[in-house]
Design a protein around this motif. Structure first.
Motif, PDB file in Angstrom:
ATOM      1  N   ILE A 402       0.826  -1.122  -0.028  1.00 34.35           N
ATOM      2  CA  ILE A 402      -0.032  -0.372  -0.338  1.00 34.35           C
ATOM      3  C   ILE A 402       1.252   1.104  -0.178  1.00 34.35           C
ATOM      4  CG2 ILE A 402      -1.314   0.733   1.038  1.00 34.35           C
ATOM      5  CD1 ILE A 402      -2.847  -1.418   2.533  1.00 34.35           C
ATOM      6  N   TRP A 403       1.856   1.072   0.525  1.00 37.99           N
ATOM      7  CA  TRP A 403       3.025   2.268   0.787  1.00 37.99           C
ATOM      8  C   TRP A 403       3.190   2.585   0.073  1.00 37.99           C
ATOM      9  CZ3 TRP A 403       8.047   1.572  -0.766  1.00 37.99           C
ATOM     10  CH2 TRP A 403       8.725   2.551  -0.160  1.00 37.99           C
ATOM     11  N   ARG A 404       4.201   1.250  -1.103  1.00 37.45           N
ATOM     12  CA  ARG A 404       4.066   1.322  -2.828  1.00 37.45           C
ATOM     13  C   ARG A 404       3.291   2.086  -3.341  1.00 37.45           C
ATOM     14  NH1 ARG A 404       6.511  -3.447  -5.525  1.00 37.45           N
ATOM     15  NH2 ARG A 404       3.872  -3.836  -5.721  1.00 37.45           N
ATOM     16  N   GLN A 405       2.456   1.639  -3.120  1.00 40.63           N
ATOM     17  CA  GLN A 405       1.160   1.959  -4.629  1.00 40.63           C
ATOM     18  C   GLN A 405       0.484   3.892  -4.385  1.00 40.63           C
ATOM     19  OE1 GLN A 405      -2.881  -0.049  -3.298  1.00 40.63           O
ATOM     20  NE2 GLN A 405      -2.616  -0.384  -5.721  1.00 40.63           N
ATOM     21  N   ASP A 406       0.873   4.219  -2.715  1.00 39.02           N
ATOM     22  CA  ASP A 406       0.408   5.341  -2.760  1.00 39.02           C
ATOM     23  C   ASP A 406       1.856   6.824  -2.823  1.00 39.02           C
ATOM     24  OD1 ASP A 406      -1.926   4.629  -1.004  1.00 39.02           O
ATOM     25  OD2 ASP A 406      -1.595   4.708   0.803  1.00 39.02           O
ATOM     26  N   LYS A 407       2.672   6.406  -3.180  1.00 37.28           N
ATOM     27  CA  LYS A 407       3.342   6.563  -2.750  1.00 37.28           C
ATOM     28  C   LYS A 407       4.216   6.993  -4.573  1.00 37.28           C
ATOM     29  CE  LYS A 407       4.740   8.446   0.646  1.00 37.28           C
ATOM     30  NZ  LYS A 407       4.294   9.696   1.627  1.00 37.28           N
ATOM     31  N   GLY A 408       4.076   5.844  -4.965  1.00 39.30           N
ATOM     32  CA  GLY A 408       4.049   6.124  -7.183  1.00 39.30           C
ATOM     33  C   GLY A 408       4.985   6.095  -6.990  1.00 39.30           C
ATOM     34  N   GLN A 409       6.077   7.333  -8.306  1.00 36.71           N
ATOM     35  CA  GLN A 409       7.075   7.126  -8.145  1.00 36.71           C
ATOM     36  C   GLN A 409       7.997   7.509  -7.310  1.00 36.71           C
ATOM     37  OE1 GLN A 409       8.857   6.488 -11.011  1.00 36.71           O
ATOM     38  NE2 GLN A 409       7.200   5.860 -11.975  1.00 36.71           N
ATOM     39  N   LYS A 410       7.745   8.138  -6.378  1.00 40.79           N
ATOM     40  CA  LYS A 410       8.916   8.911  -4.831  1.00 40.79           C
ATOM     41  C   LYS A 410       8.687   7.257  -3.937  1.00 40.79           C
ATOM     42  CE  LYS A 410       6.943  13.090  -5.480  1.00 40.79           C
ATOM     43  NZ  LYS A 410       6.533  14.480  -3.934  1.00 40.79           N
ATOM     44  N   GLY A 411       7.924   6.323  -4.375  1.00 40.55           N
ATOM     45  CA  GLY A 411       8.748   5.269  -3.081  1.00 40.55           C
ATOM     46  C   GLY A 411       9.631   4.395  -3.490  1.00 40.55           C
ATOM     47  N   THR A 412      10.812   5.123  -3.317  1.00 40.99           N
ATOM     48  CA  THR A 412      11.782   4.146  -3.843  1.00 40.99           C
ATOM     49  C   THR A 412      12.225   3.474  -2.544  1.00 40.99           C
ATOM     50  OG1 THR A 412      12.980   5.925  -3.136  1.00 40.99           O
ATOM     51  CG2 THR A 412      12.427   6.441  -5.502  1.00 40.99           C
ATOM     52  N   LYS A 413      13.179   2.788  -2.137  1.00 39.20           N
ATOM     53  CA  LYS A 413      14.356   1.973  -1.337  1.00 39.20           C
ATOM     54  C   LYS A 413      14.659   2.472  -0.991  1.00 39.20           C
ATOM     55  CE  LYS A 413      15.660  -1.053  -4.264  1.00 39.20           C
ATOM     56  NZ  LYS A 413      14.877  -1.281  -5.767  1.00 39.20           N
ATOM     57  N   GLN A 414      15.281   4.391  -0.712  1.00 36.19           N
ATOM     58  CA  GLN A 414      15.928   5.004   0.327  1.00 36.19           C
ATOM     59  C   GLN A 414      14.999   5.694   1.046  1.00 36.19           C
ATOM     60  OE1 GLN A 414      18.882   5.835   1.235  1.00 36.19           O
ATOM     61  NE2 GLN A 414      19.719   6.937  -0.998  1.00 36.19           N
ATOM     62  N   LYS A 415      13.991   5.886   0.277  1.00 38.12           N
ATOM     63  CA  LYS A 415      12.450   6.954   1.304  1.00 38.12           C
ATOM     64  C   LYS A 415      11.974   5.236   2.377  1.00 38.12           C
ATOM     65  CE  LYS A 415      12.531  10.542  -0.865  1.00 38.12           C
ATOM     66  NZ  LYS A 415      11.136  10.612  -2.005  1.00 38.12           N
ATOM     67  N   LEU A 416      12.244   3.855   1.717  1.00 42.04           N
ATOM     68  CA  LEU A 416      11.710   3.204   2.881  1.00 42.04           C
ATOM     69  C   LEU A 416      12.191   2.725   3.724  1.00 42.04           C
ATOM     70  CD1 LEU A 416       9.548   1.122   3.060  1.00 42.04           C
ATOM     71  CD2 LEU A 416      10.517  -0.019   1.217  1.00 42.04           C
ATOM     72  N   PHE A 417      14.288   2.692   3.008  1.00 46.78           N
ATOM     73  CA  PHE A 417      14.561   2.551   4.393  1.00 46.78           C
ATOM     74  C   PHE A 417      14.944   3.842   4.832  1.00 46.78           C
ATOM     75  CE2 PHE A 417      16.358  -0.732   0.888  1.00 46.78           C
ATOM     76  CZ  PHE A 417      15.935  -1.597   1.311  1.00 46.78           C
ATOM     77  N   THR A 418      15.284   4.880   4.527  1.00 45.67           N
ATOM     78  CA  THR A 418      15.059   5.677   5.865  1.00 45.67           C
ATOM     79  C   THR A 418      14.203   5.589   6.709  1.00 45.67           C
ATOM     80  OG1 THR A 418      15.621   7.461   3.852  1.00 45.67           O
ATOM     81  CG2 THR A 418      15.261   8.434   5.852  1.00 45.67           C
ATOM     82  N   ALA A 419      12.779   5.472   6.321  1.00 42.56           N
ATOM     83  CA  ALA A 419      11.786   5.155   7.508  1.00 42.56           C
ATOM     84  C   ALA A 419      11.678   4.473   8.776  1.00 42.56           C
ATOM     85  CB  ALA A 419      10.659   4.412   6.609  1.00 42.56           C
ATOM     86  N   PHE A 420      12.689   3.220   7.784  1.00 49.13           N
ATOM     87  CA  PHE A 420      13.024   2.445   9.026  1.00 49.13           C
ATOM     88  C   PHE A 420      14.076   2.861  10.412  1.00 49.13           C
ATOM     89  CE2 PHE A 420      12.062  -1.376   6.007  1.00 49.13           C
ATOM     90  CZ  PHE A 420      10.948  -1.289   5.719  1.00 49.13           C
ATOM     91  N   GLY A 421      14.222   3.328   9.263  1.00 48.97           N
ATOM     92  CA  GLY A 421      15.555   3.814  10.635  1.00 48.97           C
ATOM     93  C   GLY A 421      15.745   4.666  11.936  1.00 48.97           C
ATOM     94  N   LYS A 422      14.595   5.493  11.269  1.00 51.46           N
ATOM     95  CA  LYS A 422      13.726   6.535  11.925  1.00 51.46           C
ATOM     96  C   LYS A 422      12.812   5.730  13.155  1.00 51.46           C
ATOM     97  CE  LYS A 422      12.989  10.413   8.638  1.00 51.46           C
ATOM     98  NZ  LYS A 422      12.187  11.280   8.709  1.00 51.46           N
ATOM     99  N   GLN A 423      12.877   4.221  13.210  1.00 51.41           N
ATOM    100  CA  GLN A 423      11.923   4.011  13.963  1.00 51.41           C
ATOM    101  C   GLN A 423      12.236   2.490  14.992  1.00 51.41           C
ATOM    102  OE1 GLN A 423       9.811   2.597  17.042  1.00 51.41           O
ATOM    103  NE2 GLN A 423       8.376   3.869  16.137  1.00 51.41           N
ATOM    104  N   PRO A 424      13.117   2.698  16.040  1.00 56.97           N
ATOM    105  CA  PRO A 424      13.996   1.652  16.433  1.00 56.97           C
ATOM    106  C   PRO A 424      13.927   0.601  17.334  1.00 56.97           C
ATOM    107  CG  PRO A 424      14.795   3.241  17.165  1.00 56.97           C
ATOM    108  CD  PRO A 424      14.121   4.277  16.615  1.00 56.97           C
ATOM    109  N   SER A 425      11.763   0.199  16.956  1.00 60.65           N
ATOM    110  CA  SER A 425      11.693  -0.016  18.301  1.00 60.65           C
ATOM    111  C   SER A 425      10.773  -1.401  17.655  1.00 60.65           C
ATOM    112  CB  SER A 425      10.244   0.583  19.080  1.00 60.65           C
ATOM    113  OG  SER A 425      10.912   2.083  20.046  1.00 60.65           O
ATOM    114  N   VAL A 426      11.086  -0.889  16.211  1.00 58.47           N
ATOM    115  CA  VAL A 426      10.703  -2.063  15.369  1.00 58.47           C
ATOM    116  C   VAL A 426      11.671  -2.872  15.639  1.00 58.47           C
ATOM    117  CG1 VAL A 426       9.568  -2.865  13.315  1.00 58.47           C
ATOM    118  CG2 VAL A 426       9.468  -1.029  13.958  1.00 58.47           C
ATOM    119  N   ASN A 427      11.381  -4.640  14.552  1.00 60.36           N
ATOM    120  CA  ASN A 427      12.128  -5.583  15.137  1.00 60.36           C
ATOM    121  C   ASN A 427      13.138  -6.018  14.102  1.00 60.36           C
ATOM    122  OD1 ASN A 427      13.841  -7.611  15.844  1.00 60.36           O
ATOM    123  ND2 ASN A 427      12.843  -9.096  16.253  1.00 60.36           N
ATOM    124  N   ILE A 428      13.778  -5.218  13.324  1.00 68.55           N
ATOM    125  CA  ILE A 428      14.252  -5.375  11.823  1.00 68.55           C
ATOM    126  C   ILE A 428      15.975  -6.270  11.765  1.00 68.55           C
ATOM    127  CG2 ILE A 428      15.077  -4.399  10.216  1.00 68.55           C
ATOM    128  CD1 ILE A 428      12.901  -1.223  10.389  1.00 68.55           C
TER     129      ILE A 428
END
Length: 483
Positions: A402-428
């Motif tokens: 759904i995130w990729r669908q909503d973001k369209g051309q702006k839904g890059t892996k760079q943006k996705l991993f940046t979002a991951f880095g902002k939430q250390p409470s998630v077990n990744i």
């Protein structure tokens, strides 16, 4: 490796000149070594004789019980310094200064003789072992060498050209047999000593034609010194070798070339251990590699024991060809790695495919729903995903889809991993992600331990509260059913 740096060395003529210069230094050392040993032995015997005569001791009295520390006053400048009541030179009671003097009345007087015989009255006592002054002349010779690097040299054969010439310069008795004024900075012995230093510590193992001619001229002048050396057979033999080497008619002993390369290799290794400059360290590593390859090529001739200049040229060319081959391969691998990293860096700016999205989803575990706010997904979207999909893996994949669908051309892996880095409470599982997307690791939070729960923003707190209420509600429902 730096291609420009290596290509600077890849010249057969200058490399051959360096080999010839090194052999010239080796032959000159052979031509002055007996002279230096004889003089130092005479000095040793004179010291012992004078000590016995001046102190009423029986002729031939010696001592082997005193170590150097026993005859050096504590503290002595440039030898030992007392800090916090301790001296690193006088380490214990066995190595303390003997105020009452040598029990045989030899060693303290011997130290005074050495001190007075030194041109600058500053013998290198840290180099030597006083217990062997009476039995080994070379232990006495080491007092006239530089203060570091000669402690383990117990024979003249184990001492380099620089150390041998230092004995001539620093022991005043040699002035009687050398024409040049040894107190002058530019005397012939000092010039020869600098030639040896230049060859031994050459950064690129190369010597230009003009420098080689000057080196041979200096070495020949030392061996032909008219006051003494010119009349000695060993010096004349060395001059003959130099002339044949310069004229390229000399048949060279394989062991001589190996001795030269071994000496330079050991010196380069020592320099590399203490070098701080990264560029110089890299040059030092390349220098060692060139010596290794050359040694390997020389070993092919070991059975025949000797080689002509023509054979030497072929051997050096073979070594240089191998160095160039290795350099090109190293550069190719480096360029390939850089290109791969650039491609992977560019790849982060692309939209993840379904397969990539699945790999990413598999690396996400507990508390996955906390990523919702950072991906721009409303709480209702996350709740709907939970109701519609039964397992965590399908829920996580659906959230990313759904995130990729909503973001369209702006839904890059760079943006996705940046979002991951902002939430250390998630077990990744960042290690798993790193195998498929190496450059994503730069987004990894400093603290990814899941037992920590740093401060949550308002929306994250709402998620957590809703989750807790759901658990409570389900528990109450089960209780009511039991009633």
């Amino acid at each position: 490796m730096d291609a420009k740096l290596y290509s600077h060395k890849l010249s057969k003529s200058t490399f051959k000149n360096w080999i010839k210069a090194g052999l010239g230094v080796l032959y000159t050392k052979e031509g002055i070594e007996p002279f230096v040993y004889d003089e130092i032995e005479q000095f040793q015997q004179k010291c012992l004789s004078d000590i016995c005569n001046n102190n009423g001791l029986p002729a031939g009295t010696t001592c082997s019980s005193c170590c150097t520390e026993n005859v050096v006053i504590c503290p002595t400048d440039r030898i030992c310094n007392v800090e916090r009541g301790k001296c690193s030179f006088h380490r214990n009671t066995a190595t303390c200064y003997l105020q009452c003097g040598c029990p045989n009345m030899i060693c303290h007087y011997f130290k005074c003789e050495i001190h007075n015989a030194h041109r600058f009255y500053s013998p290198s006592l840290k180099n030597t072992d006083a217990a062997h002054w009476c039995s080994n002349p070379w232990e006495v010779a080491k007092c006239f060498m530089p203060p570091d690097g000669y402690k383990d040299a117990t024979r003249s054969e184990e001492t380099d050209f620089y150390g041998i010439n230092s004995v001539i310069i620093n022991l005043k008795a040699f002035q009687l047999k050398v024409q040049d004024d040894l107190s002058k900075i530019n005397n012939i012995v000092e010039k020869a000593r600098q030639v040896g230093k230049a060859v031994l510590h050459s950064s690129y193992l190369e010597v230009e034609d003009g420098d080689l001619q000057q080196y041979f001229s200096t070495l020949r002048s030392l061996l032909s010194d008219p006051k003494y050396l010119a009349g000695q057979t060993y010096s004349r033999n060395a001059v003959k070798k130099l002339s044949e080497l310069e004229g390229e008619t000399l048949v060279i002993a394989i062991q001589d070339i190996k001795k030269l390369l071994d000496d330079v290799f050991n010196a380069a290794e020592g320099e590399l251990r203490t070098e701080k400059n990264e560029n110089k360290k890299e040059a030092g590593k390349q220098k060692l590699e060139l010596i290794r390859i050359t040694m390997k090529s020389i070993n092919d001739f070991e059975k025949q024991e000797k080689m002509s200049i023509s054979d030497l040229e072929k051997t050096l060319q073979s070594a240089l060809d191998e160095v160039e081959k290795q350099t090109k391969e190293t550069i190719r691998k480096k360029e390939s790695t850089n290109k791969e990293h650039q491609n992977k860096a560019k790849d982060l700016d692309t939209i993840p495919s379904d397969v990539e999205l699945d790999k990413i989803a598999q690396a996400i575990g507990r508390n996955w729903e906390l990523l919702g706010p950072h991906l721009g997904l409303a709480t209702t979207v996350i709740d709907r995903i939970k109701m519609d999909y039964p397992t965590s893996s399908t829920r996580i994949y659906r959230m990313l889809f759904i995130w990729r669908q909503d973001k369209g051309q702006k839904g890059t892996k760079q943006k996705l991993f940046t979002a991951f880095g902002k939430q250390p409470s998630v077990n990744i599982d960042w290690n798993s992600l790193g195998q498929s997307f190496p450059d994503d690791l730069k987004h990894k939070p400093r603290d990814t331990r899941t037992d920590k729960n740093p401060g949550l923003n308002a929306e994250e707190q709402a998620y957590k509260r809703r989750k807790e209420l759901t658990v409570i509600s389900q528990s109450l429902s089960r209780t009511m059913m039991c009633l």
